[in-house]
Design a protein around this motif. Structure first.
Motif, mmCIF file in Angstrom:
data_model
loop_
_atom_site.group_PDB
_atom_site.id
_atom_site.type_symbol
_atom_site.label_atom_id
_atom_site.label_comp_id
_atom_site.label_asym_id
_atom_site.label_seq_id
_atom_site.Cartn_x
_atom_site.Cartn_y
_atom_site.Cartn_z
ATOM 1 N N MET A 187 0.848 -1.177 0.000
ATOM 2 C CA MET A 187 0.000 0.000 0.000
ATOM 3 C C MET A 187 0.890 1.236 0.000
ATOM 4 S SD MET A 187 -3.055 -0.941 2.603
ATOM 5 C CE MET A 187 -3.071 -2.635 3.108
ATOM 6 N N THR A 188 0.575 2.156 -0.851
ATOM 7 C CA THR A 188 1.404 3.343 -0.984
ATOM 8 C C THR A 188 0.596 4.589 -0.652
ATOM 9 O OG1 THR A 188 0.852 3.551 -3.311
ATOM 10 C CG2 THR A 188 2.820 2.270 -2.779
ATOM 11 N N ILE A 189 1.302 5.668 -0.520
ATOM 12 C CA ILE A 189 0.685 6.969 -0.292
ATOM 13 C C ILE A 189 0.925 7.783 -1.553
ATOM 14 C CG2 ILE A 189 0.794 9.079 1.084
ATOM 15 C CD1 ILE A 189 1.704 7.286 3.434
ATOM 16 N N GLU A 190 -0.162 8.305 -2.123
ATOM 17 C CA GLU A 190 -0.048 9.020 -3.392
ATOM 18 C C GLU A 190 0.461 10.448 -3.201
ATOM 19 O OE1 GLU A 190 -3.089 7.457 -2.486
ATOM 20 O OE2 GLU A 190 -2.352 5.621 -3.413
ATOM 21 N N ASP A 198 8.802 19.146 9.992
ATOM 22 C CA ASP A 198 9.674 18.040 10.401
ATOM 23 C C ASP A 198 9.423 17.546 11.829
ATOM 24 O OD1 ASP A 198 11.487 16.163 9.448
ATOM 25 O OD2 ASP A 198 13.165 17.142 10.465
ATOM 26 N N ARG A 199 8.323 17.939 12.429
ATOM 27 C CA ARG A 199 7.969 17.445 13.763
ATOM 28 C C ARG A 199 6.848 16.414 13.623
ATOM 29 N NH1 ARG A 199 5.128 20.878 18.632
ATOM 30 N NH2 ARG A 199 4.986 19.140 20.088
ATOM 31 N N LEU A 200 7.043 15.231 14.175
ATOM 32 C CA LEU A 200 5.994 14.214 14.147
ATOM 33 C C LEU A 200 4.855 14.686 15.043
ATOM 34 C CD1 LEU A 200 5.534 11.345 12.918
ATOM 35 C CD2 LEU A 200 6.018 10.495 15.204
ATOM 36 N N CYS A 201 3.662 14.791 14.471
ATOM 37 C CA CYS A 201 2.534 15.286 15.256
ATOM 38 C C CYS A 201 1.414 14.269 15.399
ATOM 39 C CB CYS A 201 2.014 16.611 14.706
ATOM 40 S SG CYS A 201 1.967 16.785 12.955
ATOM 41 N N GLY A 202 1.449 13.190 14.647
ATOM 42 C CA GLY A 202 0.431 12.155 14.803
ATOM 43 C C GLY A 202 0.779 10.916 14.019
ATOM 44 N N PHE A 203 0.146 9.807 14.407
ATOM 45 C CA PHE A 203 0.330 8.552 13.683
ATOM 46 C C PHE A 203 -0.924 7.712 13.824
ATOM 47 C CE2 PHE A 203 1.875 7.693 17.950
ATOM 48 C CZ PHE A 203 1.304 6.465 18.255
ATOM 49 N N CYS A 204 -1.068 6.784 12.884
ATOM 50 C CA CYS A 204 -2.213 5.875 12.907
ATOM 51 C C CYS A 204 -1.789 4.561 12.278
ATOM 52 C CB CYS A 204 -3.381 6.477 12.123
ATOM 53 S SG CYS A 204 -4.893 5.495 12.154
ATOM 54 N N GLY A 205 -2.229 3.467 12.881
ATOM 55 C CA GLY A 205 -1.921 2.152 12.357
ATOM 56 C C GLY A 205 -3.174 1.329 12.166
ATOM 57 N N TYR A 248 0.794 1.698 8.530
ATOM 58 C CA TYR A 248 0.975 2.743 9.538
ATOM 59 C C TYR A 248 1.406 4.016 8.830
ATOM 60 C CZ TYR A 248 0.547 -0.304 13.579
ATOM 61 O OH TYR A 248 0.052 -1.145 14.529
ATOM 62 N N ILE A 249 0.784 5.118 9.202
ATOM 63 C CA ILE A 249 1.166 6.409 8.640
ATOM 64 C C ILE A 249 1.567 7.358 9.760
ATOM 65 C CG2 ILE A 249 -0.239 6.212 6.558
ATOM 66 C CD1 ILE A 249 -2.305 8.069 7.883
ATOM 67 N N VAL A 250 2.404 8.316 9.398
ATOM 68 C CA VAL A 250 2.786 9.399 10.306
ATOM 69 C C VAL A 250 2.508 10.720 9.606
ATOM 70 C CG1 VAL A 250 4.527 8.083 11.584
ATOM 71 C CG2 VAL A 250 5.207 9.343 9.537
ATOM 72 N N VAL A 270 -4.611 20.128 5.883
ATOM 73 C CA VAL A 270 -5.595 19.782 6.913
ATOM 74 C C VAL A 270 -5.835 21.057 7.691
ATOM 75 C CG1 VAL A 270 -6.156 18.340 8.898
ATOM 76 C CG2 VAL A 270 -4.757 17.394 7.052
ATOM 77 N N GLY A 271 -7.078 21.534 7.638
ATOM 78 C CA GLY A 271 -7.361 22.828 8.260
ATOM 79 C C GLY A 271 -6.588 23.904 7.532
ATOM 80 N N ASP A 272 -5.904 24.754 8.299
ATOM 81 C CA ASP A 272 -5.170 25.867 7.689
ATOM 82 C C ASP A 272 -3.660 25.595 7.609
ATOM 83 O OD1 ASP A 272 -4.646 25.986 10.380
ATOM 84 O OD2 ASP A 272 -5.098 28.118 10.606
ATOM 85 N N GLN A 273 -3.248 24.334 7.774
ATOM 86 C CA GLN A 273 -1.834 23.964 7.717
ATOM 87 C C GLN A 273 -1.619 22.887 6.657
ATOM 88 O OE1 GLN A 273 0.708 25.209 9.638
ATOM 89 N NE2 GLN A 273 -0.682 26.578 10.706
ATOM 90 N N THR A 274 -0.383 22.723 6.247
ATOM 91 C CA THR A 274 -0.038 21.582 5.400
ATOM 92 C C THR A 274 0.835 20.642 6.214
ATOM 93 O OG1 THR A 274 1.859 22.729 4.469
ATOM 94 C CG2 THR A 274 -0.189 22.808 3.204
ATOM 95 N N TYR A 275 0.680 19.358 5.935
ATOM 96 C CA TYR A 275 1.399 18.315 6.659
ATOM 97 C C TYR A 275 2.024 17.364 5.655
ATOM 98 C CZ TYR A 275 -1.237 20.022 10.629
ATOM 99 O OH TYR A 275 -1.768 20.830 11.606
ATOM 100 N N TYR A 276 3.104 16.740 6.085
ATOM 101 C CA TYR A 276 3.757 15.717 5.289
ATOM 102 C C TYR A 276 3.292 14.368 5.829
ATOM 103 C CZ TYR A 276 7.361 12.970 2.985
ATOM 104 O OH TYR A 276 8.012 12.045 2.208
ATOM 105 N N VAL A 277 2.703 13.551 4.963
ATOM 106 C CA VAL A 277 2.210 12.232 5.349
ATOM 107 C C VAL A 277 3.085 11.187 4.683
ATOM 108 C CG1 VAL A 277 0.246 10.654 5.283
ATOM 109 C CG2 VAL A 277 -0.155 13.098 5.482
ATOM 110 N N SER A 278 3.500 10.206 5.473
ATOM 111 C CA SER A 278 4.288 9.114 4.908
ATOM 112 C C SER A 278 4.008 7.832 5.680
ATOM 113 C CB SER A 278 5.787 9.435 4.959
ATOM 114 O OG SER A 278 6.227 9.540 6.298
ATOM 115 N N ARG A 279 4.455 6.758 5.099
ATOM 116 C CA ARG A 279 4.361 5.478 5.788
ATOM 117 C C ARG A 279 5.328 5.511 6.973
ATOM 118 N NH1 ARG A 279 3.150 0.011 2.706
ATOM 119 N NH2 ARG A 279 2.718 -1.209 4.565
ATOM 120 N N ALA A 280 4.905 4.985 8.107
ATOM 121 C CA ALA A 280 5.761 4.965 9.293
ATOM 122 C C ALA A 280 6.939 4.026 9.078
ATOM 123 C CB ALA A 280 4.955 4.530 10.510
ATOM 124 N N LEU A 281 8.089 4.430 9.592
ATOM 125 C CA LEU A 281 9.315 3.643 9.510
ATOM 126 C C LEU A 281 9.816 3.321 10.916
ATOM 127 C CD1 LEU A 281 11.118 5.837 6.816
ATOM 128 C CD2 LEU A 281 9.867 3.690 6.426
#
Length: 171
Positions: free
Chosen positions: A1-4, A66-73, A59-61, A10-21
């Motif tokens: 499964m990949t992230i496109e 560059d600060r990890l602010c959330g994750f989900c598995g 799992y995504i982060v 999200v809201g008024d900010q942009t976030y970097y989403v990637s697969r958790a490592l």
């Protein structure tokens, strides 16, 4: 499964989403400590074991500057056609900004893409904010697991999201 798309608004900010490592685990544990009053419901080995699995786990982060602010598995079970949310946490500094909603929607979309029937999870009986988020997303309370959580033995509420069945005959 990949992230496109890795950069997402999200809201008024942009976030970097990637697969958790594996290298994300220390920051994931730090988020757990911030969320769970200094405790880590999952330890380093539990996260690493999940992230090393070759199939059935996703799992995504999410990072902001560059600060990890959330994750989900999520554990994807082809046999049962169920996507089970194993873990989700958002650092308190980033809560109430839509990150939990975004990550849950990501897992629901993956389950729909795989033609699964359900997305399931357990939530602490005392975690009313999370229950409100899950209910707003369309989850229903489907049961109680008594003394479910390790340590304090708090009850868990089982919640289920039923994915719409895809039409097999368009005519």
């Amino acid at each position: 499964m990949t992230i496109e798309k890795h950069i997402v608004p999200v809201g008024d900010q942009t976030y970097y989403v990637s697969r958790a490592l594996i290298t994300d685990v220390p920051e994931m544990l730090a988020i757990e400590r911030a969320v769970y009053a200094g405790k880590t419901p999952w330890d380093e080995n539990a996260f690493k074991t999940e992230l090393r699995r070759q199939s059935g786990r996703f799992y995504i982060v999410m990072r902001h500057e560059d600060r990890l602010c959330g994750f989900c598995g999520c554990a994807f079970d082809d046999r049962r056609q169920d996507a089970h949310i194993t873990n989700i946490a958002v650092h308190p500094d980033f809560q109430q900004r839509g990150l939990g909603h975004f990550m849950m929607q990501t897992m629901i979309k993956r389950a729909a893409y795989l033609n699964y029937r359900t997305v399931t999870l357990e939530v602490r009986y005392s975690n009313v904010h999370a229950q409100q988020l899950y209910t707003a997303l369309g989850f229903e309370k489907t049961g109680i697991k008594k003394r479910y959580y390790f340590g304090d033995h708090e009850d868990a509420i089982d919640m289920t999201y039923h994915l719409p069945e895809k039409a097999t005959n368009e005519g």
